[in-house]
Scaffold this motif. Sequence first.
Motif, PDB file in Angstrom:
ATOM      1  N   UNK A  82       8.362  12.837   2.069  1.00  0.00           N
ATOM      2  CA  UNK A  82       8.327  12.591   0.676  1.00  0.00           C
ATOM      3  C   UNK A  82       9.937  12.305  -0.316  1.00  0.00           C
ATOM      4  N   UNK A  83       9.454  11.600  -1.352  1.00  0.00           N
ATOM      5  CA  UNK A  83      10.539  11.516  -2.196  1.00  0.00           C
ATOM      6  C   UNK A  83      11.601  12.993  -2.396  1.00  0.00           C
ATOM      7  N   UNK A  84      10.772  13.788  -2.723  1.00  0.00           N
ATOM      8  CA  UNK A  84      11.517  15.484  -2.948  1.00  0.00           C
ATOM      9  C   UNK A  84      12.143  16.077  -2.226  1.00  0.00           C
ATOM     10  N   UNK A 120       7.518  22.062  -4.881  1.00  0.00           N
ATOM     11  CA  UNK A 120       6.260  21.817  -4.614  1.00  0.00           C
ATOM     12  C   UNK A 120       5.228  20.805  -4.273  1.00  0.00           C
ATOM     13  N   UNK A 121       4.473  21.255  -3.021  1.00  0.00           N
ATOM     14  CA  UNK A 121       3.599  19.876  -2.205  1.00  0.00           C
ATOM     15  C   UNK A 121       4.303  19.172  -0.891  1.00  0.00           C
ATOM     16  N   UNK A 122       4.850  19.787  -0.646  1.00  0.00           N
ATOM     17  CA  UNK A 122       5.815  19.360   0.347  1.00  0.00           C
ATOM     18  C   UNK A 122       4.710  19.933   1.772  1.00  0.00           C
ATOM     19  N   UNK A 123       4.799  18.928   2.506  1.00  0.00           N
ATOM     20  CA  UNK A 123       4.084  19.480   3.549  1.00  0.00           C
ATOM     21  C   UNK A 123       4.588  19.361   4.977  1.00  0.00           C
ATOM     22  N   UNK A 126       3.260  31.908   4.466  1.00  0.00           N
ATOM     23  CA  UNK A 126       2.669  31.822   3.329  1.00  0.00           C
ATOM     24  C   UNK A 126       3.036  30.546   2.470  1.00  0.00           C
ATOM     25  N   UNK A 127       3.356  29.418   3.961  1.00  0.00           N
ATOM     26  CA  UNK A 127       4.147  28.208   2.978  1.00  0.00           C
ATOM     27  C   UNK A 127       2.757  27.483   3.501  1.00  0.00           C
TER      28      UNK A 127
END
Length: 348
Positions: A322-324, A214-217, A248-249
């Motif tokens: 991002x790290x994730x 969640x939060x991936x951009x 829906x992303x």
Amino acid sequence: MQFGYSEVCLAHDPGPRHPETPDRLRAIRERLKRKHGVEYVEADPVDVDEIASVHDRSYVEEIEEFCAQGGGNWDPDTTAVEETWDAIRCSAGQARWAVERALEGDDGRKTPFSIGRPPGHHAVVDDAMGFCFVNNVAVAAQWALESEDYDVDRVAIVDWDVHHGNGTQDIFYDREDVFFVSIHEKGLYPGTGEIDERGEGDGDGTTMNLPMPAGTDDVDYLAAFDGPIGTALEEYGPDLVIVSAGFDAHRHDPISRIRLSTEAYALLTDRLRGLTDRVGAAFAFVLEGGYSLDVLADSVSIVHETFDGREPIEPDDDEEVSDGARTVIEDVIEEHGLEYDRDDESDE
């Protein structure tokens, strides 16, 4: 672009509170009124034999009978009315049409995009789920592989819907002639699509899952497409690439927590267009999810604009992965044994 569309698909009505509403197609059509070069085509519906090429025939017959008796709730999320059976056949027929036009050489401003419904990527071999009854992209891919009119040995399906395309994975999991890629939000419905789900038997290595946090951009998704997705697909060398195009992303879709912008869909489209050019593959789009009407309409529109000459706007150079997302990308590279430079430009 050419858009496969039929009014028959509007008759599938799951009810006023259901997110997969006929208004999704109406919103897309309304937005595309403002755009140059839009063409609509109504394709022939598929028949039972074509659906049964990827689904158990007894299941297909059960759906047809279920709708003939008035429909109802197949499961808590997946609802039919009497008209749903005709919409199912039309939706799959539009997907088949998109693939046929791509194989006939339609590209650039003529690139085909099927906007049928109900969507399909959750429909497994013998069951409906997640708003989906028949797997439209699977029917279209199988048709291409079986057609004697086209020399198609390998198909790639790229699913950028925010939900894992479990149905498409299920249908092709043990096959080497279809490479399935799904980039999706980790832990979201239906809860499948882990990195180690990579195919089995002859299909070992031809399933690639990128479960993003969640939060991936935008930057994170672009790193995935520039990295393992693009690398694996170029190595695979498909004759046809089909996008399971869910929107829906998007950061403003009510169902997910991925943070894509509208511009991201132009950038992902451009990345895949470049890939298909390099490998000489036909290229087609098939609509999946997307549940904010304005966001859905804007996102389909920007895909169209990308083929109509608009240059996508790249993110700022100082934006880092991002790290994730980096962890997912590196784990996928390792799982699939890809030779790829893991250092992106932001680290140089």
